[in-house]
Every structure is written in C-alpha cells, then in structure tokens.
Design an enzyme around this catalytic site. Structure first.
Site, PDB file in Angstrom:
ATOM      1  N   CYS A 361      11.334   0.090   6.067  1.00 34.46           N
ATOM      2  CA  CYS A 361      12.296   0.457   7.232  1.00 34.46           C
ATOM      3  C   CYS A 361      10.721   0.604   8.527  1.00 34.46           C
ATOM      4  O   CYS A 361      10.494   1.596   9.037  1.00 34.46           O
ATOM      5  CB  CYS A 361      12.323   1.890   7.186  1.00 34.46           C
ATOM      6  N   TYR A 390      -6.632 -11.951   0.172  1.00 34.08           N
ATOM      7  CA  TYR A 390      -5.662 -10.490   1.331  1.00 34.08           C
ATOM      8  C   TYR A 390      -4.937 -10.645   1.094  1.00 34.08           C
ATOM      9  O   TYR A 390      -3.847 -10.393   1.996  1.00 34.08           O
ATOM     10  CB  TYR A 390      -6.149 -11.429   2.134  1.00 34.08           C
TER      11      TYR A 390
END
Ligand SMILES: *Cc1c(COP(=O)(O)O)cnc(C)c1O
Length: 431
Positions: A361, A390
C-alpha cells in the site's frame, strides 16, 4: 542473456543453473529468491585465484555479508577459501551458526556498542576494522580485560569519489565512516592505535564505493594509502602489513552495463601497488578485498506471480506482482535498474510497455518502470534478474507480508536454504 547461467529451455521457460524457473516456482511457491550456488562458487574462485596469483601471499577476498547473509551461505564461502566481513553481532551470529571460522571474520561498523565489542571478542572474531577513536579506546580496554591482544585494521578515508575519479573530493571525506587522511586526523588515529597495549595494528582499511567497473579508482586509493603508510613509517616506525581496499566491483543489471574483467583489474592493481611500493622501498603489503555484490548479485533472481494487468487509458499499464518493495526495496529507494523477464514465455513478443508494481500500500512500490514485456495474464511468472545482492538482506515485513523462501541451485538440484516465513513468524515477538 545477461549471464551465462541463464538460458531458455524447449518450453520457452527461463532456466537458472539448468533448472526450469517455472518448476521452481511450482515447487517452492512465489515470490521466491533463487540463488545459483555454482555461480556464487565461480565468483568466489575468480577473486581467490586472482588475489592468489597476483598479490602477495596471504592476500584473499572477504565476502561482505551485508550483500547477502543466511546460515547456509557460510559453509559455501568457507569451502571456497573466502574470509567474511560482518557489520553487526547478528551477522557474526549467523556466520558462526553456519560453522564459519571466527578467525576469518572481519568486524566492521561505525558504531559498535560495548555489547557488540564484547560479543565479538568472546566469539573470537579475528579482526576488527576500527572506525574511530572511541572504538579504539573501548576495544583496547575490553581486550585488555579479557587478556587478549586483538588484531585490528584502521579505517581511513582517502577521499576519493570512484564515479568522478576525482582524488581528494571533499564529498567523500565528508562521510560517517572512518578517519580522514587529508585533515591529519588519520595520522593521530594511527599514532594512538600503535600505542595501544592490547591491539595489534596490521594495517589500514578503505572502502571507496560500489559498482566500480575499472581498476583506476582502486589505484588512486592505493596511491593515497601508500603515501600515508610511508608517512606513518617515517613518523612512527610503523609498517603496514595488510591493506584492505574494500568492496565494490560492479555487476550487470542491464545489458547496457559493462562486463568487469575482475582478474584483469586485480592484475592491474597489483602492478600499480608493486610499482608504488618499489618507488618508496616499502614492503608490499597483503591485499584484502571485500566484494559483496559481485559475489552474489548475478547468482540470484526473484520469481513473482502476476496478479493482474491494469491499463489506465491514455496513461500507462501496470503488471502487478505478488511481492515488491518488501523483498526488493531498491527501486523504491533509489530507482535501481533491473532486467525483468517473462519467465514462462521467453519466446513471446515483448510489445507491451508496462510498469511492474508490487502489492504494498505504497504508490512507490515499483520494481521497474516503462519496460517491454509480453502482455501478461494472471498467474504468469515474472523473473527479476541480478537480485542476489541487497534484496534478501534489505527485505522487510512491511504490510505484514511474509518474507519469501530462498532456494539454492547446485549441480542441477534445488534445495531450500531459507524457508518462507509463516504468520506465526510474524507474531513471534509480539507479546
Ligand atoms: C558495502 C561494502 C562492501 C561491499 O560492497 P559491494 O559493492 O557489495 O562489493 C565492502 N566493504 C564495505 C566496508 C562496505 O561498506
């Protein structure tokens, strides 16, 4: 293909290490991190062999655990002759849980707490990379209390910006890591350190940056570090035995990125180092490098299921996947480039311009914008390449999404190395 370990099989499916990504997603679920162990091993060997061949005896690579860190990685690194950088007690704990020898650990960090120092000393961590004066004093005291003489490297900042190739760029001196040479502070740092009773100073560490594609910035760093070492030898009678030049060779995220010739660069660096030492009549120090990204990035990819396609007429189209910034925050953070492929229909025409969106969201939850894909349908499989570094380590439980599983591919077999989180994991710490 971006990397040699990727291919397309007769079903038009993307393969990694010879395994069909569609089968992997069916078997282990999606989103899924896939790591080609054989590629990791090959990357380790490239560094181990080049440092062994071109640099003085005792030179070797240390894997930077911040790029990827889980228990099952450490036996692989150890068997390939790697050392390892750790930046927190959690990384130390993980490495030791994976059976990694503590003497091959190098402990980094610009703010090691007293508890961190204690834990690392008790764990027998081989080397500390001391970042600043405070740490020096606290480490000396803690080592003394335990009757230990701790090996250390001192982190100094040579002031180089690898991307502008500009030496003495104040922008690089102005950072929170290490002690700057240019201001004279590093000289005082070394003077204090060599006077400490419970520390054995082996040499210096510097890290100039990441995604470096040539030897030149490292050569510039060597010039500055050798000048500084020579000055310290004259002033203090202290001779550097180890130079740790940090991490940073680059990887290919897109076809347009160059291929780095790692052995060629290490050879060039060694010639530069030896000439520099000869000119000063300085004994050639052992060289350590700390590759993170270039060991694991190209060994990894992430698989997602498509949820749907949304076209905003006159604007753009989105393909929504069942992961996103929780498993790969790098586009949201700094628009990191990635190559995205239609894993289950590699031979289809890529004529659909779209943006890959995650499921969080957050309107910034994007994986890549304005790329060309076949028009996707629900349940299609999408692969994002070069996610071995990463991604896993930067993942989060934002929106209480469970972290994906991580699967290792080795010799034509896949095995689970990190299981998918469950809802119970999400509330495990909640009281
Ligand atoms: C980030 C970092 C590395 C690893 O950098 P890569 O670009 O992943 O190779 C090595 N050493 C230090 C000190 C770092 O901060």
């Amino acid at each position: 293909m971006l990397y040699d370990n990727l291919s397309v099989n007769e079903l038009g499916h993307l393969t990694i290490g010879g395994l069909d990504t569609v089968d992997l997603a069916d078997r282990f679920g999606a989103p899924l991190y896939v790591l080609d162990e054989d590629q990791v091993r090959a990357n380790c060997r490239t560094y181990v062999q080049a440092l062994g061949q071109y640099m003085p005896q005792g030179s070797y690579p240390l894997f930077a655990g911040k790029a990827l860190c889980f228990k099952g990685l450490y036996p692989i690194l150890d068997s390939e002759g790697m050392g390892a950088d750790v930046v927190s007690p959690g990384e130390i704990y993980t490495a030791l849980a994976g059976g990694f020898p503590p003497e091959k650990l190098y402990f980094h960090g610009n703010n090691k707490t007293d508890e961190d120092i204690q834990y690392a000393l008790e764990s027998g961590v081989g080397h500390f990379i001391v970042d600043n004066h405070h740490e020096l004093e606290r480490l000396d005291r803690a080592a003394g209390e335990m009757g230990i003489c701790q090996k250390v490297l001192l982190r100094v900042t040579p002031g180089i910006d690898p991307h502008t190739l500009q030496a003495i760029n104040t922008g690089r001196i102005d950072c929170q890591f290490g002690v700057p040479i240019e201001t004279g502070q590093a000289a005082r740092f070394v003077q204090s350190a060599v006077g400490m009773k419970n520390l054995e100073v082996l040499g210096f560490h510097s890290h100039i940056g990441s995604q470096i594609f040539e030897a030149e910035p490292f050569c510039d760093a060597v010039d500055i570090l050798l000048d500084f070492a020579d000055q310290m030898r004259k002033e203090l009678g202290f001779t550097v035995r180890v130079l740790n030049l940090g991490g940073g060779f680059g990887v290919r995220y897109k076809e347009s990125d160059p291929v780095v010739d790692i052995p060629g660069n290490i050879k060039a660096l060694s010639e530069h180092l030896k000439e520099g030492c000869a000119a000063k009549d300085y004994p050639v120090p052992q060289i350590l490098l700390e590759p993170g990204r270039s060991i694991v990035a190209n060994a990894g990819l992430t698989l997602y299921r498509v949820g749907g396609v949304k076209t905003i007429e006159g604007y753009r189209s989105y393909i929504t996947v069942n992961g996103g910034m929780t498993d790969n925050p790098r586009y949201a953070l700094y628009q990191a480039p990635y190559t995205v492929l239609p894993a289950d229909r590699m031979n289809d025409q890529r004529d659909f311009q779209c943006t890959i969106a995650g499921r969080c969201c957050e309107s910034g939850d994007l994986i890549q914008e304005n790329i060309m894909m076949p028009k996707a349908e629900r349940d299609d499989l999408i692969a994002v390449l070069t996610t071995g570094a990463y991604n896993f380590t930067m993942s989060s439980n934002y929106n209480r999404l469970c972290r994906p599983a991580l699967v290792l591919v080795h010799a034509g077999q896949a095995r689970l190395a990190v299981r998918r989180q469950t809802f119970e994991d999400l509330i495990a710490c909640d009281l």
